[in-house]
Design a protein around this motif. Structure first.
Motif, PDB file in Angstrom:
ATOM      1  N   ASP A 207       0.863  -1.180   0.000  1.00 17.09           N
ATOM      2  CA  ASP A 207       0.000   0.000   0.000  1.00 17.09           C
ATOM      3  C   ASP A 207       0.903   1.234   0.000  1.00 17.09           C
ATOM      4  O   ASP A 207       1.467   1.604   1.026  1.00 17.09           O
ATOM      5  N   MET A 208       1.058   1.858  -1.179  1.00 18.16           N
ATOM      6  CA  MET A 208       1.960   2.990  -1.346  1.00 18.16           C
ATOM      7  C   MET A 208       1.197   4.186  -1.899  1.00 18.16           C
ATOM      8  O   MET A 208       0.121   4.043  -2.474  1.00 18.16           O
ATOM      9  N   GLU A 209       1.796   5.382  -1.748  1.00 20.48           N
ATOM     10  CA  GLU A 209       1.183   6.597  -2.281  1.00 20.48           C
ATOM     11  C   GLU A 209       2.263   7.619  -2.610  1.00 20.48           C
ATOM     12  O   GLU A 209       3.405   7.527  -2.140  1.00 20.48           O
ATOM     13  N   SER A 210       1.887   8.571  -3.468  1.00 12.04           N
ATOM     14  CA  SER A 210       2.685   9.782  -3.733  1.00 12.04           C
ATOM     15  C   SER A 210       4.102   9.482  -4.206  1.00 12.04           C
ATOM     16  O   SER A 210       5.078   9.749  -3.513  1.00 12.04           O
ATOM     17  N   GLY A 211       4.224   8.937  -5.410  1.00 13.75           N
ATOM     18  CA  GLY A 211       5.543   8.684  -5.968  1.00 13.75           C
ATOM     19  C   GLY A 211       5.524   8.719  -7.479  1.00 13.75           C
ATOM     20  O   GLY A 211       4.498   8.973  -8.109  1.00 13.75           O
ATOM     21  N   GLN A 212       6.674   8.463  -8.073  1.00 14.52           N
ATOM     22  CA  GLN A 212       6.785   8.445  -9.528  1.00 14.52           C
ATOM     23  C   GLN A 212       7.843   7.455  -9.961  1.00 14.52           C
ATOM     24  O   GLN A 212       8.982   7.492  -9.486  1.00 14.52           O
ATOM     25  N   PHE A 213       7.468   6.547 -10.855  1.00 14.62           N
ATOM     26  CA  PHE A 213       8.449   5.687 -11.495  1.00 14.62           C
ATOM     27  C   PHE A 213       9.259   6.535 -12.467  1.00 14.62           C
ATOM     28  O   PHE A 213       8.706   7.323 -13.229  1.00 14.62           O
ATOM     29  N   ASP A 251      -0.690   8.353  -7.517  1.00 14.69           N
ATOM     30  CA  ASP A 251      -1.251   8.775  -6.236  1.00 14.69           C
ATOM     31  C   ASP A 251      -1.295   7.604  -5.271  1.00 14.69           C
ATOM     32  O   ASP A 251      -1.171   7.783  -4.058  1.00 14.69           O
ATOM     33  N   SER A 252      -1.524   6.390  -5.808  1.00 10.84           N
ATOM     34  CA  SER A 252      -1.551   5.207  -4.950  1.00 10.84           C
ATOM     35  C   SER A 252      -1.153   3.976  -5.747  1.00 10.84           C
ATOM     36  O   SER A 252      -1.383   3.892  -6.954  1.00 10.84           O
ATOM     37  N   VAL A 253      -0.533   3.032  -5.062  1.00  8.80           N
ATOM     38  CA  VAL A 253      -0.214   1.707  -5.598  1.00  8.80           C
ATOM     39  C   VAL A 253      -0.594   0.703  -4.530  1.00  8.80           C
ATOM     40  O   VAL A 253      -0.081   0.760  -3.407  1.00  8.80           O
ATOM     41  N   THR A 254      -1.513  -0.191  -4.859  1.00  4.68           N
ATOM     42  CA  THR A 254      -1.941  -1.204  -3.894  1.00  4.68           C
ATOM     43  C   THR A 254      -1.940  -2.573  -4.565  1.00  4.68           C
ATOM     44  O   THR A 254      -2.045  -2.674  -5.787  1.00  4.68           O
ATOM     45  N   TYR A 310     -12.031   5.448  -9.436  1.00  5.06           N
ATOM     46  CA  TYR A 310     -11.351   5.650  -8.158  1.00  5.06           C
ATOM     47  C   TYR A 310     -11.938   4.741  -7.086  1.00  5.06           C
ATOM     48  O   TYR A 310     -11.214   4.077  -6.339  1.00  5.06           O
ATOM     49  N   GLY A 311     -13.269   4.687  -7.008  1.00  2.00           N
ATOM     50  CA  GLY A 311     -13.920   3.880  -5.978  1.00  2.00           C
ATOM     51  C   GLY A 311     -13.578   2.411  -6.087  1.00  2.00           C
ATOM     52  O   GLY A 311     -13.361   1.726  -5.087  1.00  2.00           O
ATOM     53  N   LEU A 312     -13.522   1.903  -7.325  1.00  2.00           N
ATOM     54  CA  LEU A 312     -13.210   0.483  -7.517  1.00  2.00           C
ATOM     55  C   LEU A 312     -11.716   0.209  -7.365  1.00  2.00           C
ATOM     56  O   LEU A 312     -11.314  -0.820  -6.839  1.00  2.00           O
ATOM     57  N   ALA A 313     -10.885   1.160  -7.811  1.00  2.00           N
ATOM     58  CA  ALA A 313      -9.436   0.924  -7.805  1.00  2.00           C
ATOM     59  C   ALA A 313      -8.858   0.877  -6.406  1.00  2.00           C
ATOM     60  O   ALA A 313      -7.853   0.207  -6.168  1.00  2.00           O
ATOM     61  N   ILE A 314      -9.454   1.589  -5.454  1.00  2.00           N
ATOM     62  CA  ILE A 314      -8.888   1.607  -4.109  1.00  2.00           C
ATOM     63  C   ILE A 314      -9.429   0.473  -3.244  1.00  2.00           C
ATOM     64  O   ILE A 314      -8.998   0.295  -2.110  1.00  2.00           O
ATOM     65  N   ASN A 315     -10.373  -0.317  -3.768  1.00  4.51           N
ATOM     66  CA  ASN A 315     -10.919  -1.440  -3.006  1.00  4.51           C
ATOM     67  C   ASN A 315      -9.929  -2.604  -3.070  1.00  4.51           C
ATOM     68  O   ASN A 315      -9.712  -3.177  -4.142  1.00  4.51           O
ATOM     69  N   PRO A 316      -9.316  -2.988  -1.972  1.00  2.20           N
ATOM     70  CA  PRO A 316      -8.263  -4.008  -2.022  1.00  2.20           C
ATOM     71  C   PRO A 316      -8.791  -5.415  -2.301  1.00  2.20           C
ATOM     72  O   PRO A 316      -8.014  -6.297  -2.635  1.00  2.20           O
ATOM     73  N   VAL A 317     -10.094  -5.619  -2.165  1.00  2.00           N
ATOM     74  CA  VAL A 317     -10.657  -6.956  -2.336  1.00  2.00           C
ATOM     75  C   VAL A 317     -10.945  -7.261  -3.803  1.00  2.00           C
ATOM     76  O   VAL A 317     -10.858  -8.402  -4.255  1.00  2.00           O
TER      77      VAL A 317
END
Length: 376
Positions: A207-213, A251-254, A310-317
Motif C-alpha cells: 500500500d503505497m502513495e505519492s511517488g513516480q516511477f 497517487d496510490s499503488v496497492t 477511483y472507488g473500484l481501484a482503491i478497493n483491495p478486495v
C-alpha cells in the motif's frame, strides 16, 4: 584481562583492522571494549551457569560492518554435523549497521539458539532496521537439519521514502518519492542473509502513495521497469507514450501477491495517477525474471467515470476481472477508453500485445508487417 593494539588482528579466523581492544573475565562473564574498522563499542558474554549452551552475548555498538565473506563462515557453523557445536543467545544493537556494503541504519537483533530434535534453530524474536527512509521489523526462525536449512520471517516495512530506500540497495534513479507500507510472510531454503529465489514462498501486501516511477534502463531494477509499464510506449506507437515513457506518477499503488517456489501471483495490483488508472493481474517468475501479465489502462476520462474508477481501484478486495465487470456496468462510457494488454517474456525485453474487447490480438500496423504480432 588483556589489552591489545594492532594494525591487523585475527580472532577465530575473523580479521579486524586498526584494532584497539580491552577484555576482562570474572565469574563466568567476559567484558570487551573494541574499536576497529569492522566494529566499535562494547559487549558482554555471560557464560551459561548450567554448562548447557554458550550463554548470552549482549553488544552495544556504535558501528558494525559485516562483509560478504562472513556468510560462508556462519553457514558452515550452523550446518556442521558436530553435535558439540553451540551458539549463544544474542542481544545486539548497532547504531550504524552495514551489511555487504549496504548502509542499513540502526540494527536491533534479539535471538536465541535452540537444539531441536530435527536439528538446530535460531529463534528470531526481533529483527529491526531503522533509517531515515524506512523501518523494517521481523520475527521468525532459521532452522537447520539433515535436509538443509530454512528461513521463515513475518515482516513489516514502513516506508518514508521509497526512492531513497532503493538507493541504499544500489538502485538509484528508478523511483522518486513514495511512502506507505508492505507486510507479509516469507520463507526460503537457506540462511536469512542468503536469499534463494527458486524456493521463495509467502505473501506480500503493498500500500503505497505519492511517488513516480522514473525512466530506467532495462538492466537496472528490471522488475520496477515492468511495473512502471515503460514497455508500453517502447513497443506501441500510440495510446500512452506521454503517460508512461517519462515515468508514471502515481497517487496510490496497492496490491496483494502470493508467492510459491519463486513465482508471484496477483489478481489485484492497482496504480492510480492523475492521467490514468492501471490494473494488473498474472504471474511473475522472480528467479527466471519472466512474466505473464494482463494490464488494463484507463486514461483520464469524464468526472463521473473517474469517480467510479477511483472507488473500484482503491478497493483491495476487488480483482481485475471483477473491476472490469463492475466498471462497464456502472460506467459504460469507460469501455471505449479502456485498453488491455498482455505482457509476457523476459523482464528486460518483454513482449507486449494489445488485445481488443473480445480478447483478440490486434493486427500489426503495415509498417511492422514483418515483425511479430506481440510487438504491435
Amino acid at each position: 584481562a588483556l589489552a591489545a593494539r594492532a594494525t591487523e588482528l585475527i580472532v577465530l579466523g575473523k580479521k579486524f583492522d586498526q584494532v584497539v581492544l580491552g577484555a576482562s573475565q570474572e565469574k563466568g562473564t567476559w567484558q570487551v571494549n573494541i574499536d576497529s574498522a569492522q566494529a566499535a563499542g562494547y559487549l558482554t558474554w555471560i557464560q551459561s551457569s548450567s554448562g548447557r549452551g554458550l550463554g548470552k552475548v549482549t553488544a552495544r555498538l556504535a558501528s558494525l560492518i559485516v562483509p560478504r565473506t562472513v556468510t560462508s563462515d556462519v553457514k558452515e557453523l550452523m550446518n556442521t554435523k558436530d553435535a558439540a557445536t553451540e551458539m549463544p543467545a544474542l542481544d545486539i544493537v548497532a547504531e550504524q549497521f552495514q551489511l555487504f556494503d549496504k548502509k542499513l541504519g540502526r540494527l536491533d537483533l534479539t535471538a536465541h539458539y535452540v537444539r531441536a530434535a530435527a536439528g538446530r534453530e535460531w529463534r528470531i524474536r526481533n529483527l529491526s532496521l531503522i533509517n531515515p527512509d524506512a523501518t523494517f521489523s521481523a520475527s521468525g526462525n532459521w532452522l537447520t537439519g539433515s535436509n538443509g536449512s530454512t528461513t521463515n520471517l513475518n515482516y513489516n516495512l514502513t516506508i518514508a521514502d521509497a526512492g531513497h530506500l532503493l538507493e541504499r540497495f544500489g538502485y538509484a534513479g528508478v523511483l522518486r518519492g513514495g511512502k506507505g507500507k508492505m507486510d507479509g510472510s516469507l520463507r526460503w531454503q537457506g540462511a536469512p542473509f542468503s536469499f534463494d529465489e527458486p524456493s521463495l514462498s509467502g505473501s506480500i501486501n503493498l500500500d503505497m502513495e505519492s511517488g513516480q516511477f522514473l525512466k530506467v534502463e532495462p538492466g537496472a531494477a528490471k522488475l520496477l521497469g515492468v511495473l512502471s509499464l515503460q514497455s508500453l510506449p517502447r513497443r506501441l506507437t500510440l495510446d500512452f507514450r506521454d503517460v508512461f515513457s517519462q515515468g508514471f506518477a502515481f497517487d496510490s499503488v496497492t496490491g496483494n501477491a502470493s508467492i510459491e517456489n519463486g513465482i508471484a501471483t496477483t489478481d489485484n495490483f492497482k496504480m492510480r495517477g492523475v492521467n490514468a488508472a492501471v490494473l494488473m493481474d498474472g504471474k511473475v517468475d522472480i528467479d527466471k525474471e519472466t512474466q505473464d501479465l494482463r494490464v488494463v489502462v484507463i486514461p483520464e476520462i469524464n468526472a463521473g467515470a473517474a469517480s467510479v474508477v477511483y472507488g473500484l481501484a482503491i478497493n483491495p478486495v476487488i480483482g481485475v476481472g471483477t473491476f472490469l465487470a463492475q466498471l462497464l456496468l456502472r460506467a459504460p462510457l469507460a469501455q471505449a477508453f479502456t485498453f488491455e494488454y498482455t505482457i509476457t517474456g523476459p523482464w528486460g525485453d518483454p513482449n507486449v500485445t494489445k488485445i481488443d474487447r473480445k480478447n483478440k490480438p490486434t493486427v500489426p500496423p503495415a509498417s511492422h508487417a514483418g515483425r511479430a504480432v506481440t510487438e504491435s
